[in-house]
Design a protein around this motif. Structure first.
Motif, PDB file in Angstrom:
ATOM      1  N   GLU A  96      -6.147   5.822  -3.896  1.00 44.74           N
ATOM      2  CA  GLU A  96      -7.091   5.231  -2.306  1.00 44.74           C
ATOM      3  C   GLU A  96      -6.178   4.897  -1.268  1.00 44.74           C
ATOM      4  O   GLU A  96      -5.027   4.333  -1.355  1.00 44.74           O
ATOM      5  CB  GLU A  96      -8.430   4.296  -2.754  1.00 44.74           C
ATOM      6  CG  GLU A  96      -9.940   4.670  -3.036  1.00 44.74           C
ATOM      7  CD  GLU A  96     -10.129   5.743  -1.690  1.00 44.74           C
ATOM      8  OE1 GLU A  96      -9.798   5.238  -0.688  1.00 44.74           O
ATOM      9  OE2 GLU A  96     -10.753   7.026  -2.179  1.00 44.74           O
ATOM     10  N   ILE A  97      -6.990   4.568  -0.259  1.00 43.95           N
ATOM     11  CA  ILE A  97      -6.582   4.230   1.276  1.00 43.95           C
ATOM     12  C   ILE A  97      -5.785   2.668   0.809  1.00 43.95           C
ATOM     13  O   ILE A  97      -7.235   1.594   0.488  1.00 43.95           O
ATOM     14  CB  ILE A  97      -7.089   4.634   2.653  1.00 43.95           C
ATOM     15  CG1 ILE A  97      -6.050   4.240   3.508  1.00 43.95           C
ATOM     16  CG2 ILE A  97      -8.677   3.541   2.561  1.00 43.95           C
ATOM     17  CD1 ILE A  97      -6.714   4.622   5.124  1.00 43.95           C
ATOM     18  N   PRO A  98      -4.437   1.908   1.548  1.00 43.05           N
ATOM     19  CA  PRO A  98      -4.022   2.743   1.350  1.00 43.05           C
ATOM     20  C   PRO A  98      -3.152   3.234   0.111  1.00 43.05           C
ATOM     21  O   PRO A  98      -2.619   2.890  -0.479  1.00 43.05           O
ATOM     22  CB  PRO A  98      -2.578   2.040   2.853  1.00 43.05           C
ATOM     23  CG  PRO A  98      -3.144   0.208   1.622  1.00 43.05           C
ATOM     24  CD  PRO A  98      -4.688   1.147   1.347  1.00 43.05           C
ATOM     25  N   LEU A  99      -1.499   4.212   0.855  1.00 47.50           N
ATOM     26  CA  LEU A  99      -1.024   4.985  -0.122  1.00 47.50           C
ATOM     27  C   LEU A  99      -0.075   3.818  -0.464  1.00 47.50           C
ATOM     28  O   LEU A  99       0.329   3.706  -1.720  1.00 47.50           O
ATOM     29  CB  LEU A  99      -0.040   6.384   0.573  1.00 47.50           C
ATOM     30  CG  LEU A  99       1.170   6.708  -0.253  1.00 47.50           C
ATOM     31  CD1 LEU A  99       0.843   7.516  -1.360  1.00 47.50           C
ATOM     32  CD2 LEU A  99       2.169   7.552   0.337  1.00 47.50           C
ATOM     33  N   ALA A 100       0.134   2.589   0.187  1.00 53.26           N
ATOM     34  CA  ALA A 100       1.701   1.560   0.179  1.00 53.26           C
ATOM     35  C   ALA A 100       1.868   0.740   1.109  1.00 53.26           C
ATOM     36  O   ALA A 100       0.275   0.849   2.034  1.00 53.26           O
ATOM     37  CB  ALA A 100       3.285   2.331  -0.406  1.00 53.26           C
ATOM     38  N   ASP A 101       1.464  -0.216   0.945  1.00 54.19           N
ATOM     39  CA  ASP A 101       1.714  -1.357   1.646  1.00 54.19           C
ATOM     40  C   ASP A 101       3.340  -1.642   1.818  1.00 54.19           C
ATOM     41  O   ASP A 101       3.699  -2.690   2.787  1.00 54.19           O
ATOM     42  CB  ASP A 101       0.944  -3.027   1.683  1.00 54.19           C
ATOM     43  CG  ASP A 101       1.696  -3.499   0.279  1.00 54.19           C
ATOM     44  OD1 ASP A 101       2.679  -2.839  -0.271  1.00 54.19           O
ATOM     45  OD2 ASP A 101       1.560  -4.087  -0.668  1.00 54.19           O
TER      46      ASP A 101
END
Length: 317
Positions: A96-101
């Motif tokens: 799910e969004i986001p892929l990463a922070d």
């Protein structure tokens, strides 16, 4: 991949159950495991959706031979590490969004996807909502060209609660989560690379530790612009509204519904395979696995969005 696709869901909260509802509409897909931070919740959701296995341990699920793919609807801070773990265990993954922070974590996910050759899709749902699909098809056909995308993402979230008004175990973020939707959508709909990006933010919440208001401006390589306003302080209608100002009309997108600039509703019954954007998104994930191809909204495809978010974060702090 022929035969039944066996999927595990990690994250049985408000958005995870939307995926379970969507997967139930897709032929030859079986959900075989539910993972949640709380075992009672995992068992409750598993019983509701007739799933035979429930656990709090994602690693346990990744070791199972009745799991071909995993959907991660888990806290933002876990997305990158869990996506990497899933692919290294030989499982296709939709995160799910986001892929990463962070930019470094986003890059690492894409590197692992390239090394494994597995499907890694990111839940940039706006690409799949019928309202935005209609615009995209018109742009692709040369009938519309985007001049400005104006978006408002507004919530009232002064305490750490989720969409069901339940306590969260993690803190949401306007930039890395909610802005990611619009930054990616602007690039996707305009067909332009983002060459200019500016942002300002309001005061940081003393307890949550995040900015509660933010304004972002983008410019594409072809001259299209985007204006995005975000708030967790908004005490009024919640959600995101998009105004597409084009060379040949103005359109208002509200999730799966679309209107002209004069509030005339547009018939979207012939757009996509479902009127539910989450179902369209999950169907793309399943189709990409079966067809051995990269999905729309693959990790590699959306990576430029996270480069912009990282640049904006640097400017903000």
């Amino acid at each position: 991949m022929a035969g039944q696709l066996r999927v595990a869901l990690a994250g049985a909260g408000a958005f995870g159950t939307k995926h379970l509802d969507a997967l139930g509409q897709i032929e030859d897909v079986q959900v075989t495991s539910i993972v949640s931070r709380r075992l009672a919740q995992a068992k409750e959701v598993a019983a509701k959706y007739d799933v035979r296995h429930a656990t709090t341990d994602l690693d346990e699920v990744l070791d199972r031979d009745d799991v071909d793919a995993v959907i991660l609807a888990t806290p933002t801070q876990l997305h990158a590490s869990q996506a990497i773990a899933a692919m290294r265990a030989g499982k296709h993954v939709q995160v799910e969004i986001p892929l990463a922070d962070s930019w470094a974590d986003a890059e690492q996910v894409v590197e692992v996807q390239r090394d494994t050759g597995l499907v890694c899709m990111v839940g940039h749902t706006r690409r799949f909502n019928p309202s935005h699909l209609w615009i995209h098809q018109k742009v692709e056909a040369g009938e519309l060209a985007l001049q400005q995308l104006n978006a408002q993402t507004y919530f009232f979230r002064r305490s750490n609660l989720n969409a069901r008004n339940e306590p969260r175990s993690w803190t949401d973020h306007l930039l890395w989560h909610h802005a990611a939707h619009t930054v990616d959508l602007f690039r996707y709909q305009s067909g332009e690379e983002i060459v200019t990006a500016h942002a300002v933010q309001g005061p940081v919440h003393p307890e949550l530790g995040i900015a509660m208001d933010m304004s972002i401006q983008l410019r594409g390589s072809g001259g299209a612009i985007c204006t995005l306003s975000l708030s967790f302080n908004n005490d009024g209608p919640l959600g995101t509204n998009f105004r597409y100002i084009c060379d040949n009309g103005t359109y208002l997108a509200r999730y799966d519904d679309l209107y002209t600039g004069r509030e005339e509703k547009i018939d979207l019954s012939t757009v996509g395979v479902s009127s539910n954007g989450i179902e369209v998104q999950d169907r793309e994930f399943v189709a990409a696995i079966r067809e051995g191809r990269a999905p729309n909204s693959s990790a590699a495809d959306v990576l430029p969005c996270y480069r912009v978010l990282a640049d904006l974060e640097t400017a903000l702090y």
